[in-house]
Design an enzyme around this catalytic site. Structure first.
Site, PDB file in Angstrom:
ATOM      1  N   SER A 253       0.846  -1.186   0.000  1.00  0.00           N
ATOM      2  CA  SER A 253       0.000   0.000   0.000  1.00  0.00           C
ATOM      3  C   SER A 253       0.877   1.230   0.000  1.00  0.00           C
ATOM      4  CB  SER A 253      -0.885   0.019   1.240  1.00  0.00           C
ATOM      5  OG  SER A 253      -0.081   0.328   2.365  1.00  0.00           O
ATOM      6  N   LYS A 254       0.234   2.372   0.013  1.00  0.00           N
ATOM      7  CA  LYS A 254       0.973   3.640  -0.041  1.00  0.00           C
ATOM      8  C   LYS A 254       1.992   3.768   1.086  1.00  0.00           C
ATOM      9  CE  LYS A 254      -2.097   6.544  -2.709  1.00  0.00           C
ATOM     10  NZ  LYS A 254      -3.521   6.326  -2.444  1.00  0.00           N
TER      11      LYS A 254
END
Ligand code: GLU
Ligand code: ZN
Length: 499
Positions: A253-254
């Site tokens: 994820s980010k």
């Protein structure tokens, strides 16, 4: 039977690593089987749809060189391939399910549904929709409709029994029907289908044979199988792909860094490197081989070699792959690759001059081994095209040396820079080595200040090559300038010392 697979993204965000991995697996599977790869745009969620995401989808696939056999723009026998252009069709199929008693109209207002959720929250139960409208009679429905109430259409999930599919990777995946979300919406009140309905109808009508998609869609799998049954259709084969994790074992994820392909592209990753590495996340050919061209993967890819275990996406590893791919490029290819970056960063003019072109052509062999990303080229080569800005004198002074020593070292190096071009690199190296012995410093301590003086940075490309590219005339000017600066500093220091 011809293999027909699809990549079916929803344009609600930028294309990311996970999505592209799905696209690649589908694409390579189709190619390896001589089948068809279809692109379908699932844009039925009008609230989350964005034009920018759609543009990003096309641009990303184009950049990667993933072309589709059927899909938007290109067309095909089962189009249109953009779901928002197929609305009438979904309504027709939803009505078929109603007629068959497999789906029903639900007139519940959003107020009622909100209240229901709130009550469930208080009761700490989360059973979802309470099937309030499941048993309305045809007359009730007609009456409500004639009174102008709007409705959604819901799937009648069987109250008992279980539903399963045989996943090619995971084996049999079974769910008790009572654990399936009670009666998912198929058609919304705005007339747009939900993902479930549109996805199943299209996969069927487009004759999709295999569904390769992320594991987050497993819960939808049971609903889809129920839908296929309700329609009386045979479901395609499923293969839910291994998760993509960050190095810490958490879902990518980010938090791990940007996952948008556009960012990798801007940073100067090569599509070849991204394709190769991303395909290795969850797939392997054998225990050792890591490098594959796109053409090779089009032949060698196979579902059997998809791993069950989650794949790890390691930014450092991708960076390494990128470096490897840069070094495999020919000089001419590299020249083509770097020009857009050099222009964008104002290193060369928009209409490249002959002189600039000459430098670019000559510098690539030298630069290649220092490039991790194509975008590194601008900082690495700036000194060849422009004067150097401010020097940081402390970068120039080698460890354990002072102004005086550095001046002395630079002055001796200067002597060798004169006439530099007339000698071979080996000769020059030999001369520099001798000289450094003469002035009693290490060769590195002689070359480092020289490097900073001519390039403005400690991390320039190899020094002799740099000197050659810059030309001794310019190099001498820069060295003299630095010597002057150092002398001024020395004077200041002496004056301060006297006080
Ligand atoms: N539109 C879905 C997505 O955004 C498709 C999932 C599937 O492949 O069924 O990924
Ligand atoms: Zn209802």
């Amino acid at each position: 039977m011809e293999v027909r697979v699809r990549y079916a993204p929803s344009p609600t965000g930028l294309q990311h690593i996970g999505g592209v991995r799905t696209a690649l697996f589908n694409y390579f599977f189709a190619r390896s089987k001589g089948g068809k790869f279809i692109l379908r745009v699932e844009d039925t969620d009008r609230e989350r749809f964005s034009e920018e995401s759609l543009k990003d989808l096309y641009e990303t696939l184009e950049w990667l060189g993933i072309d589709w056999d059927e899909g938007p723009i290109k067309g095909g026998a089962y189009g249109p391939y953009v779901q928002s252009e197929r609305s009438a069709l979904y309504r027709e199929y939803a009505d078929k399910l109603i007629a068959a008693g497999k789906a029903y109209h639900c007139f519940c207002t959003s107020e009622r549904l909100t209240e229901l959720r709130e009550v469930q929250k208080i009761e700490k139960k989360n059973y979802g929709y309470d099937r309030h409208c499941r048993n309305l009679s045809t007359e009730d429905v007609e009456k409500k409709k004639s009174e102008g109430f709007s409705s959604v259409i819901r799937l009648k999930v069987p109250l008992e029994g279980e539903t399963f599919f045989d996943d090619l990777l995971l084996g049999r995946v079974t769910r008790k029907n009572r654990d399936i979300s009670p009666d998912p919406v198929l058609l919304k009140s705005d007339g747009f289908p939900t993902y479930h309905l549109a996805n199943v109808v299209d996969d069927h009508l487009m004759k999709i044979t295999h569904i390769l998609r992320a594991q987050e869609w497993i819960p939808s799998g049971a609903i889809h199988v129920l839908l296929y049954k309700a329609f009386g259709w045979e479901p395609p084969l499923y293969c839910h792909l291994p998760m993509v994790m960050g190095k810490d074992g958490q879902k990518l994820s980010k938090r791990h860094g940007s996952t948008s392909v556009i960012d990798f592209r801007k940073r100067g990753y090569l599509p070849e490197a991204l394709i190769n590495y991303v395909t290795m996340v969850g797939w392997s050919y054998d225990d050792s081989r890591e490098f594959f061209t796109k053409e090779e993967l089009e032949k060698l890819f196979s579902l059997e070699k998809i791993n069950k275990a989650p794949g790890v996406f390691d930014y450092k590893k991708l960076e390494w792959f990128n470096g490897q791919y840069i070094r495999r490029k020919s000089e001419a290819e590299l020249v083509d690759e770097v020009i857009p970056y050099l222009k964008k960063d104002g290193i060369v003019s928009e209409n490249i001059t002959e002189r600039e072109m000459l430098i670019i052509k000559n510098m690539m062999t030298l630069m290649a081994e220092r490039l991790h990303f194509m975008s590194d080229i601008s900082e690495l080569s700036r000194f060849l095209f422009h004067d150097i800005g401010e020097y940081t004198l402390k970068d120039i002074i080698p460890k354990k040396m002072d102004y005086e020593g550095t001046i002395r070292v630079l002055e001796s190096a200067r002597e060798l820079v004169e006439g530099f071009e007339s000698r071979s690199d080996e000769e020059n190296e030999e001369l520099f080595r001798k000289k450094s012995e003469e002035v009693k410093v290490k060769l590195g301590s002689m070359l480092m200040p020289l490097r900073v003086a001519i390039s403005g940075s400690k991390v320039s490309p190899p020094i002799f090559g740099s000197l050659r590219l810059l030309g001794s005339e310019k190099a001498l000017k820069r060295i003299d300038h630095v010597i002057e600066l150092l002398k001024e500093e020395l004077k200041k220091e002496e004056e301060n010392g006297k006080q």
